[in-house]
Design a protein around this motif. Structure first.
Motif, PDB file in Angstrom:
ATOM      1  N   ASP A  25       0.724  -1.389   0.056  1.00  0.00           N
ATOM      2  CA  ASP A  25       0.042  -0.070   0.042  1.00  0.00           C
ATOM      3  C   ASP A  25       0.842   1.274   0.047  1.00  0.00           C
ATOM      4  OD1 ASP A  25      -1.711   2.186   0.636  1.00  0.00           O
ATOM      5  OD2 ASP A  25      -3.210   0.869   1.560  1.00  0.00           O
ATOM      6  N   ILE A  26       0.785   2.035  -1.152  1.00  0.00           N
ATOM      7  CA  ILE A  26       1.889   3.043  -1.284  1.00  0.00           C
ATOM      8  C   ILE A  26       1.381   4.131  -0.387  1.00  0.00           C
ATOM      9  CG2 ILE A  26       2.853   4.727  -3.195  1.00  0.00           C
ATOM     10  CD1 ILE A  26       3.696   1.901  -3.307  1.00  0.00           C
ATOM     11  N   GLU A  27       0.148   4.541  -0.291  1.00  0.00           N
ATOM     12  CA  GLU A  27      -0.358   5.299   0.708  1.00  0.00           C
ATOM     13  C   GLU A  27       0.083   5.005   1.930  1.00  0.00           C
ATOM     14  OE1 GLU A  27      -1.611   8.415  -0.092  1.00  0.00           O
ATOM     15  OE2 GLU A  27      -0.951   7.756  -2.049  1.00  0.00           O
ATOM     16  N   LEU A  28       0.089   3.874   2.711  1.00  0.00           N
ATOM     17  CA  LEU A  28       0.315   3.632   4.035  1.00  0.00           C
ATOM     18  C   LEU A  28       2.151   3.741   4.103  1.00  0.00           C
ATOM     19  CD1 LEU A  28      -1.597   0.478   5.133  1.00  0.00           C
ATOM     20  CD2 LEU A  28      -1.918   2.884   6.077  1.00  0.00           C
ATOM     21  N   LEU A  29       2.635   3.635   3.135  1.00  0.00           N
ATOM     22  CA  LEU A  29       4.252   3.543   3.084  1.00  0.00           C
ATOM     23  C   LEU A  29       4.692   5.214   3.240  1.00  0.00           C
ATOM     24  CD1 LEU A  29       5.558   1.246   0.302  1.00  0.00           C
ATOM     25  CD2 LEU A  29       5.509   0.981   2.814  1.00  0.00           C
ATOM     26  N   LYS A  30       3.835   6.025   3.044  1.00  0.00           N
ATOM     27  CA  LYS A  30       4.030   7.392   3.336  1.00  0.00           C
ATOM     28  C   LYS A  30       3.950   7.932   4.854  1.00  0.00           C
ATOM     29  CE  LYS A  30       1.864   8.968  -1.079  1.00  0.00           C
ATOM     30  NZ  LYS A  30       0.827   9.690  -1.623  1.00  0.00           N
ATOM     31  N   PHE A  31       3.447   7.095   5.514  1.00  0.00           N
ATOM     32  CA  PHE A  31       3.218   7.256   6.979  1.00  0.00           C
ATOM     33  C   PHE A  31       3.833   6.406   8.016  1.00  0.00           C
ATOM     34  CE2 PHE A  31      -0.566   8.912   4.710  1.00  0.00           C
ATOM     35  CZ  PHE A  31      -0.468  10.296   4.940  1.00  0.00           C
ATOM     36  N   LEU A  32       4.062   5.053   7.415  1.00  0.00           N
ATOM     37  CA  LEU A  32       4.608   4.008   8.580  1.00  0.00           C
ATOM     38  C   LEU A  32       6.318   3.984   8.223  1.00  0.00           C
ATOM     39  CD1 LEU A  32       2.016   1.383   8.033  1.00  0.00           C
ATOM     40  CD2 LEU A  32       2.045   3.043  10.021  1.00  0.00           C
ATOM     41  N   ARG A  33       6.812   3.881   9.420  1.00  0.00           N
ATOM     42  CA  ARG A  33       8.170   3.731   9.631  1.00  0.00           C
ATOM     43  C   ARG A  33       8.389   2.352  10.347  1.00  0.00           C
ATOM     44  NH1 ARG A  33       7.338   6.590   6.203  1.00  0.00           N
ATOM     45  NH2 ARG A  33       7.972   8.701   6.127  1.00  0.00           N
ATOM     46  N   PHE A  34       8.887   1.366   9.857  1.00  0.00           N
ATOM     47  CA  PHE A  34       9.269   0.138  10.320  1.00  0.00           C
ATOM     48  C   PHE A  34      10.505   0.313  11.332  1.00  0.00           C
ATOM     49  CE2 PHE A  34      10.550  -4.755   9.362  1.00  0.00           C
ATOM     50  CZ  PHE A  34       9.922  -5.087  10.801  1.00  0.00           C
ATOM     51  N   LYS A  35      10.351  -0.324  12.695  1.00  0.00           N
ATOM     52  CA  LYS A  35      11.595  -0.105  13.322  1.00  0.00           C
ATOM     53  C   LYS A  35      11.441  -1.416  14.445  1.00  0.00           C
ATOM     54  CE  LYS A  35       9.278   2.566  17.067  1.00  0.00           C
ATOM     55  NZ  LYS A  35       9.451   3.645  17.975  1.00  0.00           N
ATOM     56  N   LEU A  57       4.420   6.207  13.403  1.00  0.00           N
ATOM     57  CA  LEU A  57       3.648   6.769  12.457  1.00  0.00           C
ATOM     58  C   LEU A  57       3.850   8.036  12.517  1.00  0.00           C
ATOM     59  CD1 LEU A  57       0.638   6.430  11.143  1.00  0.00           C
ATOM     60  CD2 LEU A  57      -0.503   6.736  13.145  1.00  0.00           C
ATOM     61  N   GLU A  58       4.102   8.729  11.026  1.00  0.00           N
ATOM     62  CA  GLU A  58       4.304  10.023  10.695  1.00  0.00           C
ATOM     63  C   GLU A  58       2.929  10.502  10.190  1.00  0.00           C
ATOM     64  OE1 GLU A  58       8.005  10.304   8.817  1.00  0.00           O
ATOM     65  OE2 GLU A  58       9.187   9.341  10.150  1.00  0.00           O
ATOM     66  N   GLY A  59       2.833  11.904  10.619  1.00  0.00           N
ATOM     67  CA  GLY A  59       1.485  12.433  10.126  1.00  0.00           C
ATOM     68  C   GLY A  59       0.837  13.393  11.096  1.00  0.00           C
ATOM     69  N   THR A  60      -0.069  14.159  10.574  1.00  0.00           N
ATOM     70  CA  THR A  60      -0.696  15.152  11.642  1.00  0.00           C
ATOM     71  C   THR A  60      -1.821  14.366  12.242  1.00  0.00           C
ATOM     72  OG1 THR A  60      -2.351  15.705   9.841  1.00  0.00           O
ATOM     73  CG2 THR A  60      -0.221  16.855   9.947  1.00  0.00           C
ATOM     74  N   LYS A  61      -2.317  15.009  13.209  1.00  0.00           N
ATOM     75  CA  LYS A  61      -3.662  14.477  14.047  1.00  0.00           C
ATOM     76  C   LYS A  61      -4.607  14.123  13.294  1.00  0.00           C
ATOM     77  CE  LYS A  61      -2.296  15.454  18.930  1.00  0.00           C
ATOM     78  NZ  LYS A  61      -2.860  16.121  20.081  1.00  0.00           N
ATOM     79  N   ASN A  62      -4.998  15.208  12.253  1.00  0.00           N
ATOM     80  CA  ASN A  62      -6.176  14.978  11.527  1.00  0.00           C
ATOM     81  C   ASN A  62      -5.962  13.806  10.295  1.00  0.00           C
ATOM     82  OD1 ASN A  62      -6.853  17.365  12.593  1.00  0.00           O
ATOM     83  ND2 ASN A  62      -5.904  18.571  10.899  1.00  0.00           N
ATOM     84  N   GLN A  63      -4.742  13.416  10.354  1.00  0.00           N
ATOM     85  CA  GLN A  63      -4.626  12.120   9.359  1.00  0.00           C
ATOM     86  C   GLN A  63      -4.694  10.781  10.060  1.00  0.00           C
ATOM     87  OE1 GLN A  63      -0.766  13.705   8.225  1.00  0.00           O
ATOM     88  NE2 GLN A  63      -1.568  13.790   5.846  1.00  0.00           N
ATOM     89  N   PHE A  64      -4.654  10.940  11.394  1.00  0.00           N
ATOM     90  CA  PHE A  64      -4.413   9.433  12.149  1.00  0.00           C
ATOM     91  C   PHE A  64      -5.859   8.630  11.760  1.00  0.00           C
ATOM     92  CE2 PHE A  64      -1.218  11.067  15.368  1.00  0.00           C
ATOM     93  CZ  PHE A  64      -0.432  10.966  14.491  1.00  0.00           C
ATOM     94  N   ALA A  65      -6.894   9.178  11.835  1.00  0.00           N
ATOM     95  CA  ALA A  65      -8.119   8.524  11.770  1.00  0.00           C
ATOM     96  C   ALA A  65      -8.407   7.614  10.453  1.00  0.00           C
ATOM     97  CB  ALA A  65      -9.244   9.367  11.957  1.00  0.00           C
ATOM     98  N   ALA A  66      -7.866   8.515   9.579  1.00  0.00           N
ATOM     99  CA  ALA A  66      -7.858   7.936   7.936  1.00  0.00           C
ATOM    100  C   ALA A  66      -6.928   7.018   7.935  1.00  0.00           C
ATOM    101  CB  ALA A  66      -7.742   9.088   7.050  1.00  0.00           C
TER     102      ALA A  66
END
Length: 86
Positions: A25-35, A57-66
């Motif tokens: 999922d290319i969209e998820l890869l924008k926000f997830l960092r495997f560690k 998880l990288e992103g803004t609070k507004n993006q977390f639900a999505a």
């Protein structure tokens, strides 16, 4: 990568399935960092078998639900599949 004990093979297979589902999922890869330990073990930085998946998880609070909704749809996990693993 360190090979797990044969009794851990099913668990390792599930880890790989989950990582593959996320990586597809290319969209998820924008926000997830495997560690974490599993990531380190897969890169041969750790000489033990790690049992969990850790992400930042990288992103803004507004993006977390999505992002969460996308993760849930992507993985389609149900409790029953985890109970069968044990």
């Amino acid at each position: 990568m360190l090979l797990p004990h044969p009794r851990d093979a099913v668990h390792k297979a599930w880890l790989c399935r989950i990582l593959t589902a996320l990586a597809d999922d290319i969209e998820l890869l924008k926000f997830l960092r495997f560690k974490g330990g599993t990531c380190a073990a897969m890169l041969d930085y750790l000489d033990r078998f790690s049992v969990d998946l850790d992400f930042d998880l990288e992103g803004t609070k507004n993006q977390f639900a999505a992002i969460r909704k996308r993760l849930e749809r992507r993985l389609k996990l149900k409790r029953s599949c985890f109970w069968r693993m044990n």
